[in-house]
Design a protein around this motif. Structure first.
Motif, PDB file in Angstrom:
ATOM      1  N   GLU A   4       0.811  -1.213   0.000  1.00 14.06           N
ATOM      2  CA  GLU A   4       0.000   0.000   0.000  1.00 14.06           C
ATOM      3  C   GLU A   4       0.848   1.268   0.000  1.00 14.06           C
ATOM      4  O   GLU A   4       0.352   2.336  -0.366  1.00 14.06           O
ATOM      5  CB  GLU A   4      -0.936   0.002   1.208  1.00 14.06           C
ATOM      6  N   ASP A  44     -13.416  -3.760  10.623  1.00 16.00           N
ATOM      7  CA  ASP A  44     -12.110  -3.828  11.272  1.00 16.00           C
ATOM      8  C   ASP A  44     -11.862  -2.527  12.019  1.00 16.00           C
ATOM      9  O   ASP A  44     -11.058  -1.692  11.625  1.00 16.00           O
ATOM     10  CB  ASP A  44     -11.002  -4.031  10.232  1.00 16.00           C
ATOM     11  N   THR A  91      -8.641  -6.257   0.968  1.00 14.91           N
ATOM     12  CA  THR A  91      -9.476  -5.062   0.890  1.00 14.91           C
ATOM     13  C   THR A  91      -9.529  -4.465   2.288  1.00 14.91           C
ATOM     14  O   THR A  91      -9.132  -5.087   3.264  1.00 14.91           O
ATOM     15  CB  THR A  91     -10.921  -5.383   0.452  1.00 14.91           C
ATOM     16  N   GLN A  92     -10.039  -3.247   2.376  1.00  7.14           N
ATOM     17  CA  GLN A  92     -10.276  -2.635   3.683  1.00  7.14           C
ATOM     18  C   GLN A  92     -11.635  -3.099   4.180  1.00  7.14           C
ATOM     19  O   GLN A  92     -12.656  -2.806   3.573  1.00  7.14           O
ATOM     20  CB  GLN A  92     -10.265  -1.106   3.575  1.00  7.14           C
TER      21      GLN A  92
END
Length: 231
Positions: A97, A147, A142-143
């Motif tokens: 990222e 979370d 993925t986000q």
């Protein structure tokens, strides 16, 4: 030990797997290899070059496209292979990222991924939009919506005080139910086959569910010859 770029990168990946990437630097890597830090600079020019190379090592572990299979099975298999690799190297998502350089290995993976659509009859137009839709999912992550970070200790204490003698977890849930009832309802309602509920959502299940949802939509667009051209 005879040093080479491959040996340095392999050792760096193993060290990050063991200790995380946060503490990885030239000094700790040199100590692990039993050499002086300056010896590493013959093979990696900087910490950023080291991280780029580590990403290349990880990308090389992703399975190649399936041969002789239709596009959906091929794409699904490749994505899930990438996810398995990133779960093996927990630090790799963070590094991926933050990369600003697209190395040849990263570009080759991306090129191959695009080819899984183009080589099976997808138009350039649809493939372009498909890649946008898949986003980081092509790398296996993925986000996730739920979370959420841990509640700070001060907030937990305040919640507990507001609920009298109720346990902190119960107090937080009660406060959530009052302030954000819809979020709590969804977060706590999703039970999977293994009985995981709420914050313990089965990430693999949710990842595959969303992936299949995307592939279903892509399949429909491809079948009807969708185009982004405006009439």
């Amino acid at each position: 030990m005879r040093l080479s770029r491959t040996a340095v990168l392999t050792a760096a990946v193993a060290l990050a797997d063991e200790q995380g990437v946060g503490g990885l630097n030239m000094r700790t890597l040199a100590e692990d290899l039993g050499v002086v830090p300056m010896a590493l600079y013959k093979h990696v020019s900087s910490k950023e070059d080291l991280l780029d190379g580590m990403v290349d090592v990880v990308v090389a572990e992703i399975d190649p496209p399936l041969e002789g299979q239709e596009w959906r099975a091929t794409v699904r298999s490749r994505v899930l292979s990438a996810r398995t690799v990133l779960q093996r190297h927990r630090w790799a998502r963070q590094v991926l990222e933050t990369r600003t350089t697209r190395t040849p290995a990263v570009l080759a993976y991306t090129d191959s991924f695009i080819g899984m659509f183009l080589d099976r009859g997808f138009s350039v137009d649809l493939t372009h939009h498909v890649m946008h839709a898949l986003g980081s999912r092509m790398w296996g992550f993925t986000q996730e919506l739920f979370d959420a970070p841990e509640t700070p200790a001060g907030d937990a204490a305040a919640d507990s005080a507001s609920a009298g003698s109720a346990p902190p977890d119960a107090a937080r849930l009660e406060a959530m139910a009052r302030r954000f009832p819809n979020v709590l309802r969804i977060a706590m309602a999703a039970a999977h086959d293994d009985g995981v509920v709420g914050r313990g959502c089965d990430d693999q299940y949710e990842f595959e569910f969303a992936l299949d949802l995307l592939l279903d939509g892509i399949e429909g667009l491809h079948a009807r010859g969708w185009t982004s051209a405006r009439t």
